[in-house]
Design a protein around this motif. Sequence first.
Motif, short mmCIF file in Angstrom:
data_model
loop_
_atom_site.label_atom_id
_atom_site.label_comp_id
_atom_site.label_asym_id
_atom_site.label_seq_id
_atom_site.Cartn_x
_atom_site.Cartn_y
_atom_site.Cartn_z
N LEU A 192 0.86 -1.18 0.00
CA LEU A 192 0.00 0.00 0.00
C LEU A 192 0.89 1.23 0.00
O LEU A 192 1.71 1.42 0.90
CB LEU A 192 -0.91 -0.02 1.23
N GLY A 193 0.75 2.07 -1.02
CA GLY A 193 1.63 3.21 -1.22
C GLY A 193 1.36 4.38 -0.28
O GLY A 193 0.39 4.41 0.48
N LYS A 194 2.25 5.36 -0.37
CA LYS A 194 2.18 6.56 0.46
C LYS A 194 0.85 7.29 0.23
O LYS A 194 0.44 7.51 -0.91
CB LYS A 194 3.35 7.49 0.13
N ARG A 195 0.18 7.60 1.35
CA ARG A 195 -1.09 8.33 1.36
C ARG A 195 -2.22 7.62 0.63
O ARG A 195 -3.20 8.24 0.23
CB ARG A 195 -0.92 9.75 0.84
N ALA A 196 -2.09 6.33 0.40
CA ALA A 196 -3.18 5.56 -0.19
C ALA A 196 -4.25 5.30 0.87
O ALA A 196 -3.95 5.27 2.07
CB ALA A 196 -2.65 4.23 -0.74
N ILE A 250 -2.90 -1.27 -8.78
CA ILE A 250 -3.68 -0.04 -8.88
C ILE A 250 -2.65 1.09 -8.99
O ILE A 250 -1.82 1.26 -8.10
CB ILE A 250 -4.57 0.19 -7.64
N GLY A 251 -2.70 1.86 -10.07
CA GLY A 251 -1.71 2.90 -10.31
C GLY A 251 -1.77 4.05 -9.31
O GLY A 251 -2.78 4.25 -8.64
N HIS A 266 -0.57 -4.58 -5.51
CA HIS A 266 0.13 -3.30 -5.34
C HIS A 266 -0.90 -2.18 -5.50
O HIS A 266 -1.55 -2.09 -6.55
CB HIS A 266 1.22 -3.13 -6.40
N ILE A 267 -1.00 -1.34 -4.49
CA ILE A 267 -1.87 -0.17 -4.54
C ILE A 267 -0.97 1.05 -4.44
O ILE A 267 -0.24 1.21 -3.47
CB ILE A 267 -2.92 -0.20 -3.42
N GLY A 268 -1.01 1.90 -5.46
CA GLY A 268 -0.05 2.99 -5.61
C GLY A 268 -0.24 4.15 -4.65
O GLY A 268 -1.24 4.25 -3.93
#
Length: 181
Positions: A93-97, A144-145, A125-127
């Motif tokens: 899980l990406g930054k601020r997702a 997820i981009g 992967h969640i961007g």
Amino acid sequence: MVNSDTHTGASFSLSNRIQRVIWSVFYVVFFKYSPKPLHAWRAFILKCFGAKVGKGVHVYPKVTIWAPWNLELDDECGIANGVELYSQGKIFLGKRAIISQGSNICTGSHDYTKKGHPLYTQPIHIGNMAWIAAEVFIHPGITIGDGAVIGARSVVTKDMPAWMVCAGHPCKPLKERVITD
């Protein structure tokens, strides 16, 4: 996987199953009923069980997590109550997702084309800055981009592009996401 025939035995090793039992006890006693504002406490517990957790992460107490050691949560991401992180495989899980309530992020399934119906896992992967709205289902192996928005109750069966608003069953890109001041 330790067994390719789900009819004759467990898909995961004995040590994995023991780890999940220990995690389940800690989850109920120290995580699930912790007060909502104690995000740092829950982040600490996740780290103790092998999760990679960034700064300022908000994981709410009623998030269901199958295996925290398969989680990588970047800075300032948020996971709402009622989310199911079915982390048989890795979830990034990406930054601020943001993952909103009732969503199911599912890394495992069964291969119905093979004898024995074997379990398989694929990472999700969640961007950065992506938003997964309420009650979304994400299939194994999806990316997820960055900046993508996935509309409520969507079913994501294919990768979704960056900076697009996407929705539906199956989920499809609808329009560009534009952020204004």
